[in-house]
Write a protein that holds these residues in place. Structure first.
Motif, PDB file in Angstrom:
ATOM      1  N   GLN A  33       0.829  -1.207   0.000  1.00 43.36           N
ATOM      2  CA  GLN A  33       0.000   0.000   0.000  1.00 43.36           C
ATOM      3  C   GLN A  33       0.862   1.255   0.000  1.00 43.36           C
ATOM      4  O   GLN A  33       0.556   2.238  -0.684  1.00 43.36           O
ATOM      5  CB  GLN A  33      -0.925   0.024   1.212  1.00 43.36           C
ATOM      6  N   ARG A  34       1.960   1.234   0.772  1.00 42.61           N
ATOM      7  CA  ARG A  34       2.848   2.393   0.820  1.00 42.61           C
ATOM      8  C   ARG A  34       3.476   2.636  -0.549  1.00 42.61           C
ATOM      9  O   ARG A  34       3.573   3.771  -1.010  1.00 42.61           O
ATOM     10  CB  ARG A  34       3.933   2.201   1.871  1.00 42.61           C
ATOM     11  N   THR A  36       2.313   1.903  -3.429  1.00 45.01           N
ATOM     12  CA  THR A  36       1.345   2.370  -4.419  1.00 45.01           C
ATOM     13  C   THR A  36       0.667   3.678  -4.003  1.00 45.01           C
ATOM     14  O   THR A  36      -0.227   4.162  -4.699  1.00 45.01           O
ATOM     15  CB  THR A  36       0.268   1.305  -4.682  1.00 45.01           C
ATOM     16  N   GLN A  38      -1.279   4.207  -1.385  1.00 43.57           N
ATOM     17  CA  GLN A  38      -2.613   4.026  -0.815  1.00 43.57           C
ATOM     18  C   GLN A  38      -2.619   3.947   0.710  1.00 43.57           C
ATOM     19  O   GLN A  38      -3.674   3.870   1.320  1.00 43.57           O
ATOM     20  CB  GLN A  38      -3.238   2.751  -1.371  1.00 43.57           C
ATOM     21  N   GLU A  40      -2.790   4.952   4.367  1.00 44.10           N
ATOM     22  CA  GLU A  40      -3.280   6.119   5.100  1.00 44.10           C
ATOM     23  C   GLU A  40      -2.727   6.157   6.521  1.00 44.10           C
ATOM     24  O   GLU A  40      -2.350   7.204   7.015  1.00 44.10           O
ATOM     25  CB  GLU A  40      -4.809   6.104   5.142  1.00 44.10           C
TER      26      GLU A  40
END
Length: 70
Positions: A33-34, A36, A38, A40
């Motif tokens: 996620q980091r 890409t 995304q 939070e």
């Protein structure tokens, strides 16, 4: 949510290994996620890493205790 060491010590080594696998999967997902853009809640990465280290420490303590008994 961080896991208390006392809760971990009450678990069996198999349960701890399962929890470690879950934490490693979550860590992978957070890293993805980091990468890409995304992610939070960046603090969750550190919490997961510390929880995994805590689980490994308890596993090593249990292994050392079992080795000293034998």
């Amino acid at each position: 949510m961080a896991t208390k060491s006392a809760d971990l010590r009450a678990k069996t080594p198999d349960q701890l290994r399962d929890q470690l696998a879950t934490l490693k999967k979550e860590s992978f997902n957070l890293r993805f996620q980091r990468a890409t853009g995304q992610l939070e809640n960046t603090a969750r990465m550190e919490a997961v890493r510390r929880d995994a280290a805590r689980v490994l420490t308890i596993l090593n303590e249990k292994a050392a205790a079992a080795a000293s008994e034998a």
